[in-house]
Design a protein around this motif. Sequence first.
Motif, short mmCIF file in Angstrom:
data_model
loop_
_atom_site.label_atom_id
_atom_site.label_comp_id
_atom_site.label_asym_id
_atom_site.label_seq_id
_atom_site.Cartn_x
_atom_site.Cartn_y
_atom_site.Cartn_z
N UNK A 180 0.84 -1.21 0.00
CA UNK A 180 0.00 0.00 0.00
C UNK A 180 0.87 1.26 0.00
N UNK A 181 1.91 1.27 0.87
CA UNK A 181 2.73 2.50 0.93
C UNK A 181 3.56 2.64 -0.34
N UNK A 194 -15.20 -13.22 5.41
CA UNK A 194 -15.06 -12.26 6.51
C UNK A 194 -13.65 -11.68 6.51
N UNK A 195 -12.64 -12.54 6.28
CA UNK A 195 -11.26 -12.04 6.23
C UNK A 195 -11.06 -11.14 5.02
N UNK A 196 -11.71 -11.47 3.90
CA UNK A 196 -11.58 -10.64 2.71
C UNK A 196 -12.15 -9.24 2.95
N UNK A 200 -10.05 -5.74 2.57
CA UNK A 200 -10.53 -4.61 1.75
C UNK A 200 -10.48 -3.32 2.57
N UNK A 201 -10.85 -3.46 3.86
CA UNK A 201 -10.78 -2.29 4.74
C UNK A 201 -9.34 -1.81 4.91
N UNK A 202 -8.39 -2.72 4.78
CA UNK A 202 -6.97 -2.34 4.89
C UNK A 202 -6.42 -1.81 3.56
N UNK A 203 -7.22 -1.91 2.49
CA UNK A 203 -6.78 -1.30 1.24
C UNK A 203 -6.54 -2.25 0.08
N UNK A 204 -6.84 -3.55 0.25
CA UNK A 204 -6.71 -4.46 -0.90
C UNK A 204 -7.71 -4.02 -1.97
#
Length: 336
Positions: A180-181, A194-196, A200-204
Motif C-alpha cells: 500500500x505504501x 469475513x477475512x476478505x 478490503x478495509x486495509x486497502x486491498x
Amino acid sequence: MKLFELQAFGIEHLKRAERPAPEPDADEVMIRIRAVSLNYRDLLLVQGKYNPRLNFPRVPVSDGAGEVVAIGEKVTAWNIGDRVVIPFMPAWLDGELSAAKASSALGGDVDGLLQEFVVIRADALLPLPPPFSFEQAAALPCAAVTAWNGLFVSGNLQPGQTLLLQGTGGVSLFGLQFAKIAGATIILTSSSDAKLERVRAMGAHHTINYRTEPDWEKRVLEITQGRGVDLTLEVGGVGTLAKTLKATAYAGHISLIGVLTGISGELQIGHILHKALTVRGIYVGSRAMFAAMNAAITQHNLEPVIDRVFSFDETLDAFRHLESAQHFGKIVIRFN
Ligand SMILES: NC(=O)c1ccc[n+]([C@@H]2O[C@H](COP(=O)([O-])OP(=O)(O)OC[C@H]3O[C@@H](n4cnc5c(N)ncnc54)[C@H](OP(=O)(O)O)[C@@H]3O)[C@@H](O)[C@H]2O)c1
C-alpha cells in the motif's frame, strides 16, 4: 530460567522446563525476552515437518523482542535496559545469504526464543521501531522481513504495478501493508469472506475467495485484463504455484516463500520459459533489510496486525490457535 522445549514431535510434547540462564561472551548481549510471535515455520518444526532429524530437546520460535540485561565486555553499542528486536538469522547482517548465515536461524538447528533469557551477538540487534511495544516488535522478524524482501529487494516492486497476495497469514498481511505504501494495486485471495472484508478495509483493491473460486487464477487474469500480475508473494507452495505461473504477466516475478499446501509435486515449467518469468526463493532477509523496513514502518506509522496475545503459560494454546488457521495476522506470546 523458564522455557518451553520440544522433547518429541507434536504440540503436546512442548514441555515447560528450566535451565541455567546463559551468560554473554565479550561481543554478545544478554536479553530478557518480553514477547515472541509464532510463524507457520514454528508449527512445521513442532509437527516434525520442518526438520525431521531434529535433535531434542529444542527450544522453538525465531521471533522475539526484549530488553538488554547484561552486556559483554567488548560491547559498546548497547546499554542495560535498551529495548531490542532480534533478527531471524543473527549472522546475516548484510549482503547475499550464505550457508554460514543461514545456519544461525533461530528456533531451527539452534535453540530459539521461547525462553526467558538468550544471548545474541550484539551487532545483530536492532532497536524497537518507535513507539512499538515488545508485542508489536516481536511480530516483525520473520514474516515482515520476508514480505519486505519479497516485495522490494528480490521483487523490485514499483508504484503502479500489480501484486498478488495469498491468504491472510503474517507474510501476506505485512505484504499488503507494505505494498500500500509503495502504491501497488493489490489482489488478495483468502478462504474466508469475513477475512476478505477485513483486507478490503486495509486497502486491498481486489479480493478472491479461493475456496468458492478454486480457479482463482482466471479471476486474476480477468482483473488484470488478461495481462497477469507483475509480482506474487507465493506462500501457498506446491498447490498454488502452477496457478500463480498462469496468473503472472510476461517478465513477471514470483517471490517463492511458502509451503502452506506442501513442498513437492509435479510442475509444468512452460510458463516460466515462455513468459520469461523470474522465480526466486526467499529465506527471510538480512539485518540491513530489517533496518530499512523499520524506517518505512516508522515513516508511515504502520502497525503489525496482531490477532491475539497469549500468556507464556498459554503457549500450547497459542500453537493450537496457529494450527487452526483461524487467525488474522500475528499470534503473540507475552512473557510476564
Ligand atoms: N521462505 C521464508 O523465508 C518464509 C518466511 C516466512 C514464512 N514462510 C512460509 O510462508 C507461508 C506463510 O507463512 P505465515 O507465517 O504467513 O503463515 P500463517 O500466518 O500461518 O498463514 C496461514 C494462512 O495462509 C493461508 N493459506 C493457507 N492455504 C492457502 C492456500 N491454498 N492459498 C492461499 N492461502 C492459503 C490461510 O489464509 P486464509 O485463512 O485467509 O485462507 C491461512 O490462514 C508458510 O508456508 C511459511 O512456512 C516462509
